[in-house]
Design an enzyme around this catalytic site. Structure first.
Site, short mmCIF file in Angstrom:
data_model
loop_
_atom_site.label_atom_id
_atom_site.label_comp_id
_atom_site.label_asym_id
_atom_site.label_seq_id
_atom_site.Cartn_x
_atom_site.Cartn_y
_atom_site.Cartn_z
CG HIS A 263 -2.20 0.73 1.01
ND1 HIS A 263 -2.47 1.47 -0.11
CD2 HIS A 263 -3.32 0.85 1.80
CE1 HIS A 263 -3.67 2.01 -0.02
NE2 HIS A 263 -4.21 1.65 1.13
CG ASP B 85 -2.90 5.24 -4.04
OD1 ASP B 85 -2.23 5.10 -3.00
OD2 ASP B 85 -2.79 6.20 -4.83
#
Length: 418
Positions: free
Chosen positions: A389, A393
């Protein structure tokens, strides 16, 4: 004069390995370049060829020992193997006081002695698990694998034969013997040293959890169109290309298209920079006797479905034979792991650093879904994308899975690059 068997160069930056097993025993004839031992490295098993023809001499190291590149692990003696047997037999005759032959009853009791020569470390993890599950003595199993190695199928067959054999009448224990018998004597434990490959897998997976911000996004895909295409063309495909048409060819091709649309999924973090790539080197998890290995399909974006299937088929065969090369395991940019072949319904795969994402495929099963307002039964599969992450995204992860889903549900997209 004896010829030393040395640990060969194993690859860039690899300085040591673990001796997996000896393929030749002392006194056995050996041809030049014939494999005499196997070594386990961080990535693959490597066979050590005989430097000369002759007779296998003494083993300088035992299975499970760590050896350095260039170290001497054994010797090849002059001879052809045939002459070594009489020499070994002549030794007891020359002894001044030969030991008396054991009585028949004693000989029967000594029969299981070969079990000492079955080294647990030389057996694959699946074989060791099967032996524990079925309670079979490995010394009684005749291996059908390469060079007489025991396979999981051999263990299952031995267990089946054991269960079908008539049981000998058990002696009636005396009260004293019954009192001395320990309770729960069928409880057993076994300690087996972790292979170097398993140690490396454990370290890399833990490093991934410690350094990456892992997150998993799920979707499902209707496999109807791909199954129909595979059913319709599998015979013609195999006849033309010499390889079976599987599902991985479709998924690798679809993943390459999605990676081109969402380049962050194919990127990686190096220091304070992001490295983007215009090529897709797809790592494909393949089952091997020592555990999962991950060879890389280079430039998969430029391959056809047939080219992808040929490459995967070759990887699978050589993974079982232990002949994958070091360089074939390095440099992937994205990984696909198919747990569905083992029956997995859903999972959260862990990325393979320095990659930033991994796609998990799962089993296909009929489930009720709604199509055009009607409840119908369709062959469905769950998809799981685990990603870092820090770089990817949630929007990009979801978009990637949707693009993959659309290509699989409408394989025509793969032909027109849509």
């Amino acid at each position: 004069m004896a010829t030393e068997i040395l640990v060969p160069v194993l690859g860039e930056s690899i300085t040591e390995a673990t001796l997996g097993e000896w393929l030749k025993q002392p006194g056995e004839a050996v041809a030049a370049d014939e494999p005499v031992a196997s070594l386990e490295t961080d990535k693959v098993s490597v066979e050590v060829p005989a430097p000369a023809a002759g007779v296998m001499g003494q083993h300088a190291v035992k299975p499970g020992d760590t050896v350095n590149v260039g170290a001497m692990i054994g010797t090849i003696e002059a001879g052809d193997g045939a002459a070594a047997a009489p020499k070994a037999e002549a030794a007891p005759a020359a002894a001044p006081t030969p030991a008396p032959a054991p009585a028949p009853a004693e000989a029967a009791q000594q029969a299981p002695a070969p079990a000492e020569h079955v080294d647990a470390a030389a057996l694959s993890p699946s074989v060791r698990r099967a032996i524990l599950e079925h309670g079979v003595d490995p010394a009684t199993i005749k291996g059908s694998g390469k060079d007489g190695r025991i396979t999981k199928e051999d263990v299952v067959a031995a267990a089946s034969a054991k269960s079908s054999a008539p049981a000998a009448p058990a002696p009636v224990p005396t009260p004293a013997a019954a009192a001395a018998a320990p309770a729960g004597d069928n409880r057993r434990e076994e300690r087996v040293r972790m292979t170097r490959l398993r140690q490396t897998i454990a370290k890399r997976l833990k490093d991934a959890q410690d350094t990456a911000a892992l997150l998993t996004t799920f979707n499902d895909v209707d496999m109807t169109a791909v199954i129909e295409a595979r059913t319709k063309y599998k015979d013609l495909f195999e006849k033309k290309h010499g390889v079976r048409l599987g599902f991985m060819g479709f998924f690798v091709k679809a993943a390459c298209m999605a990676l081109k649309d969402i380049p962050a999924v194919n990127a990686s973090i190096e220091g304070d920079e992001i490295v983007y790539r215009d090529y897709a080197d797809i790592s494909v998890a393949v089952s091997a006797p020592q555990g999962l290995v991950v060879p890389v399909i280079r430039n998969a974006e430029s391959l056809s479905v047939a080219g992808i299937e040929k490459t995967i088929g070759d990887f699978g065969k050589r993974a079982k034979d232990g002949t994958l090369k070091m360089e074939e395991m390095k440099g992937g940019t994205f990984t696909i792991s198919n747990g569905g072949v083992f029956g997995s319904l859903m999972s959260t795969p862990i990325i393979n650093p320095p990659q930033s994402a991994v796609l998990g495929l799962h089993r296909i099963e009929d489930r009720p879904v709604v199509r055009d307002g009607q409840v119908v039964v369709r062959p469905m599969m769950y998809l799981a994308l685990s990603y870092d992450h820090r770089l990817i995204d949630g929007r990009e992860a979801v978009t990637f899975l949707v693009a993959l889903k659309n290509a699989i549900e409408d394989p025509t997209r793969l032909l027109i690059d849509l």
